[in-house]
Enzyme design. Structure first.
Site, PDB file in Angstrom:
ATOM      1  N   SER A   1       1.262  -1.236  -0.039  1.00 49.70           N
ATOM      2  CA  SER A   1      -0.071  -0.369   0.238  1.00 49.70           C
ATOM      3  C   SER A   1       0.953   1.021   0.517  1.00 49.70           C
ATOM      4  CB  SER A   1      -1.095   0.017   1.350  1.00 49.70           C
ATOM      5  OG  SER A   1      -1.657   1.290   1.393  1.00 49.70           O
TER       6      SER A   1
ATOM      7  N   TYR B   1      -1.897  -0.475  10.666  1.00 48.06           N
ATOM      8  CA  TYR B   1      -1.888  -1.186   8.994  1.00 48.06           C
ATOM      9  C   TYR B   1      -0.952  -0.480   8.306  1.00 48.06           C
ATOM     10  CZ  TYR B   1      -3.679  -0.857   4.023  1.00 48.06           C
ATOM     11  OH  TYR B   1      -3.466  -0.959   3.117  1.00 48.06           O
TER      12      TYR B   1
END
Length: 167
Positions: free
Chosen positions: A51, A64
């Site tokens: 990501s 995350y």
């Protein structure tokens, strides 16, 4: 489900779950893939999904972000280990993608910023030079490109697919 929680309030069980889903699964899957690929004459290719969050940090999503940093570190290590074996390894690092996963992130980040989800989505879309979230098919196209034989020298790359959001 990604949660937006300040670090001081993050539960260790949720931390373990995020790392199990994002890091442990990448490790186990790639280890098995390498074992199989080493026995193939044409070897193979691995593309990890990280990501843009794995290249930076943001408040409320530290777990995350750190899990996606770990995926990139894992891929870079495997790249150096497996390149000499003829196995290519790359990473796709998407920005915001129009999926169900974005809804709780929008709601959580909006609350952190004192706005609503629609306002956060509008602000984020405005910050993206292409002015929209990616479609899942656009990320899949990048993965297909990296898995193809058109780019035999692409190895160890982290490809951002964020509509210009990063860097």
């Amino acid at each position: 489900e990604s949660k937006v929680i300040p670090i001081a309030a993050f539960d260790i069980a949720d931390f373990d779950k995020v790392f199990a889903v994002n890091v442990r699964s990448a490790f186990l899957g790639s280890a098995e893939a390498v074992r199989i690929m080493m026995g193939q004459p044409d070897r193979g290719k691995i593309v990890f999904t990280a990501s843009i969050a794995g290249l930076k940090g943001d408040p409320g999503v530290s777990v995350y972000c750190s899990s996606k940093h770990a995926v990139i570190g894992l891929a870079r290590s495997i790249m150096k280990e497996c390149g000499p074996l003829g196995i290519r390894v790359n990473v796709v690092a998407p920005g915001p993608v129009e999926t169900r996963m974005m809804r709780p992130l929008e709601e959580g980040l909006a609350a952190l910023m004192g706005t609503d989800a629609a306002g956060f989505q509008a602000a984020l879309s405005t910050a993206i030079p292409l002015a929209r979230y990616a479609e899942a098919e656009e990320i899949a196209g990048t993965v297909a490109f990296l898995m193809s034989d058109e780019v035999p020298y692409m190895h160890g790359e982290v490809i951002t697919v964020g509509g210009g959001l990063y860097p």
